[in-house]
Design a protein around this motif. Structure first.
Motif, mmCIF file in Angstrom:
data_model
loop_
_atom_site.group_PDB
_atom_site.id
_atom_site.type_symbol
_atom_site.label_atom_id
_atom_site.label_comp_id
_atom_site.label_asym_id
_atom_site.label_seq_id
_atom_site.Cartn_x
_atom_site.Cartn_y
_atom_site.Cartn_z
ATOM 1 N N GLU A 13 0.831 -1.211 0.000
ATOM 2 C CA GLU A 13 0.000 0.000 0.000
ATOM 3 C C GLU A 13 0.860 1.253 0.000
ATOM 4 O O GLU A 13 0.567 2.218 -0.718
ATOM 5 N N LEU A 14 1.947 1.247 0.788
ATOM 6 C CA LEU A 14 2.841 2.406 0.797
ATOM 7 C C LEU A 14 3.532 2.571 -0.547
ATOM 8 O O LEU A 14 3.710 3.692 -1.041
ATOM 9 N N ALA A 15 3.913 1.465 -1.166
ATOM 10 C CA ALA A 15 4.587 1.536 -2.465
ATOM 11 C C ALA A 15 3.686 2.136 -3.526
ATOM 12 O O ALA A 15 4.180 2.719 -4.505
ATOM 13 N N ALA A 16 2.366 2.030 -3.348
ATOM 14 C CA ALA A 16 1.425 2.566 -4.332
ATOM 15 C C ALA A 16 1.160 4.051 -4.132
ATOM 16 O O ALA A 16 0.591 4.700 -5.015
ATOM 17 N N LEU A 17 1.561 4.616 -2.986
ATOM 18 C CA LEU A 17 1.329 6.035 -2.734
ATOM 19 C C LEU A 17 2.291 6.895 -3.561
ATOM 20 O O LEU A 17 3.404 6.464 -3.872
#
Length: 385
Positions: free
Chosen positions: A276-280
């Motif tokens: 999820e953080l990588a998608a931000l």
């Protein structure tokens, strides 16, 4: 707090960025051998190896930009092209650097790797790191460039409190990687000591650094992440650190895990939080932006179709340049004829045209402005009022 290095430009969702240090004796040989093997196996469509000077002066598809130059400390430039899935091409460029100018046998060699796909990056695609670097633990290519940590290992935090805080701050401050801190509620067995990043999808596995806090470091590790990143580290849990303080879309509660079992099983909540953080959106720092520019504007490994387009573009540019030169020549000729006529009229028609120099060239001072100046000088003459 860690230094905020926000950028107006976010990292494109088509790009894959990484940088690190190779601690072995022959980094270029390791890359070369891996690319040869993958091309023979059909994994890589083609690859190219260039000297930095050759890469800097080669003609490329786009107009040259200073940031497309690999720089004076570059050692080698490798390019590779592959298809992670049918119909999608990825272009990757790895550059090795010797910051000191002359490498000693025990020095590390820095490297940057940038890959870009024709559509948004799929985390299930193979890691570009293992396209260039051998996917084996015997080749030490995965040392982070900004701290004494590894990509393929669980890195224990320093025991000294001040060094621990400095370590986390330095690792996250200009890092191109995502960082996660895990607290060991009790000392795990051998299986529990393996890095949790091995459960991540291939396209994310080499973009994450895992830090481990020992059981007795619960308070100091929590204090460090609270002070530097304004997040908390639960006892026996984990926290995925923001890329920069105040990162858009980052909420501490969503990236804090209350419990992580270090028993060899997949920590599903943790891996989901990392994805999820990588998608931000994350900022594209100056060095990363320069590396992406080198990939886009300094690309040399062209397909036959790209070579044809390149040749057509070069022909068009040469035609435009020739047309501009012809127009400039005609304009100059018209101006020279007008000046010659004005000179003859100013002299009452008695002035003979100046004889051209041998070869048809004009005298250095025979410009239109010079002719007019001399003509008006004759009209006014010395002592005229």
């Amino acid at each position: 707090m860690a230094k905020n290095t926000t950028s107006a430009n976010p990292v494109p969702d088509t790009a894959w960025l990484a940088r690190g240090r190779h601690l072995g004796p022959e980094p270029e040989r390791d890359v070369r051998r891996n690319l040869i093997a993958l091309k023979a196996a059909g994994v890589v469509d083609d690859f190219l190896e260039l000297e930095p000077a050759e890469a800097a002066r080669s003609t490329v598809l786009h107009p040259r930009d200073e940031s497309a130059d690999p720089g004076p400390s570059a050692r080698r430039v490798f390019e590779a092209r592959w298809q992670p899935t049918e119909g999608i091409t990825v272009r990757g460029q790895l550059t090795t650097y010797d910051p000191g100018g002359r490498r000693k046998s025990d020095d590390a060699v820095s490297w940057t790797l940038v890959a870009e796909a024709e559509r948004a990056w799929d985390l299930e695609w193979a890691s570009p790191a293992t396209v260039f670097w051998p996917d084996t633990e015997t080749v030490l290519w995965d040392h982070d460039a900004t701290g004494d940590v590894w990509l393929r290992a669980a890195n224990m935090l320093p025991e000294d409190d001040d060094e621990l805080r400095r370590h986390l701050r330095d690792c996250a401050r200009d890092s191109w990687f995502l960082h996660v801190v895990v607290h060991e509620a009790m000392t795990p067995d051998a299986v529990g000591q393996w890095t949790l990043t091995r459960f991540l999808p291939p396209g994310l596995r080499h973009r994450v650094v895992e830090h481990r806090a020992s059981p007795q470091q619960a308070q100091i590790a929590d204090f460090a992440v609270k002070r530097e990143f304004d997040v908390r580290l639960p006892r026996g849990g984990a926290v995925v650190l923001p890329v920069v303080p105040g990162q858009q879309g980052y909420e501490a509660e969503r990236f804090t895990l209350r419990s992580v079992f270090l028993d060899g099983s997949e920590p599903v909540e943790l891996t989901s939080a990392i994805k999820e953080l990588a998608a931000l959106p994350r900022p594209l720092g100056p060095e990363a932006e320069a590396a992406l520019t080198r990939l886009r504007q300094g690309w040399h490994l062209l397909t036959p179709d790209e070579e044809l387009v390149h040749a057509q573009q070069m022909v068009s540019r040469y035609a435009e340049a020739l047309d501009a030169m012809t127009k400039s020549r005609d304009l100059y000729k018209d101006a020279a004829d007008a000046a010659q006529a004005a000179l003859a009229e100013a002299g009452g028609g008695d002035a003979a045209p100046a004889a051209p120099l041998p070869g048809g060239s004009e005298r250095p001072d025979a410009s239109p402005l010079g002719g007019l100046t001399k003509a008006f000088g004759k009209l006014w003459g010395p002592g005229s009022k």
